[in-house]
Design a protein around this motif. Structure first.
Motif, mmCIF file in Angstrom:
data_model
loop_
_atom_site.group_PDB
_atom_site.id
_atom_site.type_symbol
_atom_site.label_atom_id
_atom_site.label_comp_id
_atom_site.label_asym_id
_atom_site.label_seq_id
_atom_site.Cartn_x
_atom_site.Cartn_y
_atom_site.Cartn_z
ATOM 1 N N LEU A 83 9.047 -6.005 -7.531
ATOM 2 C CA LEU A 83 7.667 -6.217 -7.930
ATOM 3 C C LEU A 83 7.003 -4.855 -8.086
ATOM 4 O O LEU A 83 6.909 -4.092 -7.124
ATOM 5 N N THR A 84 6.563 -4.524 -9.291
ATOM 6 C CA THR A 84 5.963 -3.218 -9.523
ATOM 7 C C THR A 84 4.517 -3.354 -9.970
ATOM 8 O O THR A 84 4.112 -4.377 -10.516
ATOM 9 N N GLY A 85 3.753 -2.286 -9.757
ATOM 10 C CA GLY A 85 2.358 -2.268 -10.176
ATOM 11 C C GLY A 85 1.638 -1.111 -9.522
ATOM 12 O O GLY A 85 2.119 -0.530 -8.550
ATOM 13 N N PRO A 86 0.471 -0.750 -10.043
ATOM 14 C CA PRO A 86 -0.286 0.380 -9.496
ATOM 15 C C PRO A 86 -0.798 0.106 -8.092
ATOM 16 O O PRO A 86 -0.779 -1.038 -7.614
ATOM 17 N N ALA A 87 -1.253 1.141 -7.433
ATOM 18 C CA ALA A 87 -1.797 1.013 -6.082
ATOM 19 C C ALA A 87 -2.937 -0.002 -6.070
ATOM 20 O O ALA A 87 -3.818 0.018 -6.936
ATOM 21 N N LEU A 126 -6.397 -13.428 -5.716
ATOM 22 C CA LEU A 126 -7.160 -13.623 -6.938
ATOM 23 C C LEU A 126 -6.218 -13.690 -8.136
ATOM 24 O O LEU A 126 -5.498 -12.739 -8.422
ATOM 25 N N GLU A 127 -6.239 -14.813 -8.825
ATOM 26 C CA GLU A 127 -5.324 -15.033 -9.936
ATOM 27 C C GLU A 127 -5.944 -14.622 -11.263
ATOM 28 O O GLU A 127 -7.151 -14.719 -11.468
ATOM 29 N N GLY A 128 -5.093 -14.162 -12.178
ATOM 30 C CA GLY A 128 -5.528 -13.811 -13.512
ATOM 31 C C GLY A 128 -4.327 -13.491 -14.371
ATOM 32 O O GLY A 128 -3.189 -13.422 -13.881
ATOM 33 N N PRO A 129 -4.531 -13.266 -15.667
ATOM 34 C CA PRO A 129 -3.414 -12.942 -16.560
ATOM 35 C C PRO A 129 -2.628 -11.719 -16.110
ATOM 36 O O PRO A 129 -1.418 -11.629 -16.335
ATOM 37 N N ALA A 130 -3.300 -10.777 -15.459
ATOM 38 C CA ALA A 130 -2.643 -9.532 -15.048
ATOM 39 C C ALA A 130 -1.562 -9.764 -14.000
ATOM 40 O O ALA A 130 -0.598 -8.997 -13.915
ATOM 41 N N ASN A 131 -1.723 -10.800 -13.176
ATOM 42 C CA ASN A 131 -0.756 -11.020 -12.090
ATOM 43 C C ASN A 131 -0.069 -12.374 -12.173
ATOM 44 O O ASN A 131 0.593 -12.798 -11.234
ATOM 45 N N LEU A 159 2.741 -13.831 -9.545
ATOM 46 C CA LEU A 159 2.412 -14.998 -8.728
ATOM 47 C C LEU A 159 3.415 -16.124 -8.983
ATOM 48 O O LEU A 159 3.831 -16.824 -8.052
ATOM 49 N N ALA A 160 3.815 -16.276 -10.237
ATOM 50 C CA ALA A 160 4.804 -17.301 -10.575
ATOM 51 C C ALA A 160 6.137 -17.018 -9.885
ATOM 52 O O ALA A 160 6.829 -17.949 -9.468
ATOM 53 N N PRO A 191 -2.806 -4.040 -15.335
ATOM 54 C CA PRO A 191 -4.208 -3.726 -15.020
ATOM 55 C C PRO A 191 -5.076 -4.970 -15.144
ATOM 56 O O PRO A 191 -4.802 -5.857 -15.968
ATOM 57 N N PRO A 192 -6.149 -5.074 -14.364
ATOM 58 C CA PRO A 192 -6.971 -6.289 -14.361
ATOM 59 C C PRO A 192 -7.793 -6.452 -15.637
ATOM 60 O O PRO A 192 -8.275 -5.472 -16.212
ATOM 61 N N ASP A 193 -7.959 -7.707 -16.077
ATOM 62 C CA ASP A 193 -8.863 -7.993 -17.184
ATOM 63 C C ASP A 193 -10.291 -8.052 -16.640
ATOM 64 O O ASP A 193 -10.524 -7.865 -15.443
#
Length: 225
Positions: A51-55, A26-31, A35-36, A155-157
């Motif tokens: 590559l870092t980010g929350p669980a 699932l693509e969005g500004p958060a990732n 993804l790029a 975090p997700p929008d």
């Protein structure tokens, strides 16, 4: 029979397959940046990337997509040993999952980074926090880690958060309508982990109670949570 007690139905914790293909990400500004990075391989700014980010933010999904593209092997940071490094890099690409501040062999990771540079191999490391938060004893490893470019999943929008809830439901073959999704998005923490946990709770309780997943059920469960 008077005074009898109805047995409580137990919900079995059955495994649920989650697709880790590129099309299912699932693509969005958060990732977008993460993804790029995967899509731009092999034109990376560095042979080793972090590559870092929350669980639950999609690190493992992206790592699986990249591994498929690059023919990479995969290991976890805590399982990495110095003796296993040459074999792990045999294909010229490696995913090292879940690097955390205390659960890895510093000498093994240092050996990996040195050999990857010598062999011009690619390494993608995933972690929940950047290396600056690590207490690394080996000075050379500390400097190497801090020189690795970091791409962070945010975090997700709103749009991505709603899509995540729908995807987690689909992974469990749960049929939910817009009222359930809208209710969850306004009642739970705005995080990947919270979305997954809420859907898991709805699934298990709907099965136990023999009820469909509805807004009313979600309200009952979240009120009691």
């Amino acid at each position: 029979m008077a005074g009898s007690v109805q047995p409580r139905q137990l919900a079995l914790a059955l495994p649920h397959a989650e697709s880790l293909s590129r099309d299912d990400f699932l693509e969005g500004p958060a990732n977008a940046a993460a993804l790029a990075l995967v899509d731009s391989w092999p034109d990376w700014p560095n042979r080793i990337m972090l590559l870092t980010g929350p669980a639950g933010s999609g690190k493992s999904h992206l790592a699986a997509v990249w591994a498929e593209q690059a023919g990479a092997r995969s290991t976890t940071a805590h399982a990495l040993t110095a003796a296993a490094v040459p074999g792990a890099l045999a294909t010229g690409a490696l995913v090292v999952e879940d690097l955390n501040p205390s659960g890895f062999d510093e000498r093994a990771l240092f050996h990996l980074m040195n050999l990857a540079r010598e062999d011009q191999a690619f390494v993608l490391i995933t972690a929940r926090v950047p290396p600056a938060a690590f207490q690394v004893e080996l000075r050379d490893l500390r400097s190497r880690l801090r020189a690795v470019p970091v791409v962070t999943l945010l975090p997700p929008d709103d749009q991505l958060f709603r899509a995540l809830i729908v995807k987690f439901c689909a992974d469990r073959q749960l049929s939910v309508d817009e009222t359930v999704v809208s209710y969850l998005t306004t009642r739970i923490e705005r995080s990947f982990a919270a979305a997954r946990q809420a859907v898991e709770l709805l699934d298990s309780e709907a099965l136990r109670l023999g009820r469909p997943v509805t807004r009313a059920l979600a309200a009952e469960l979240l009120r009691d949570a």
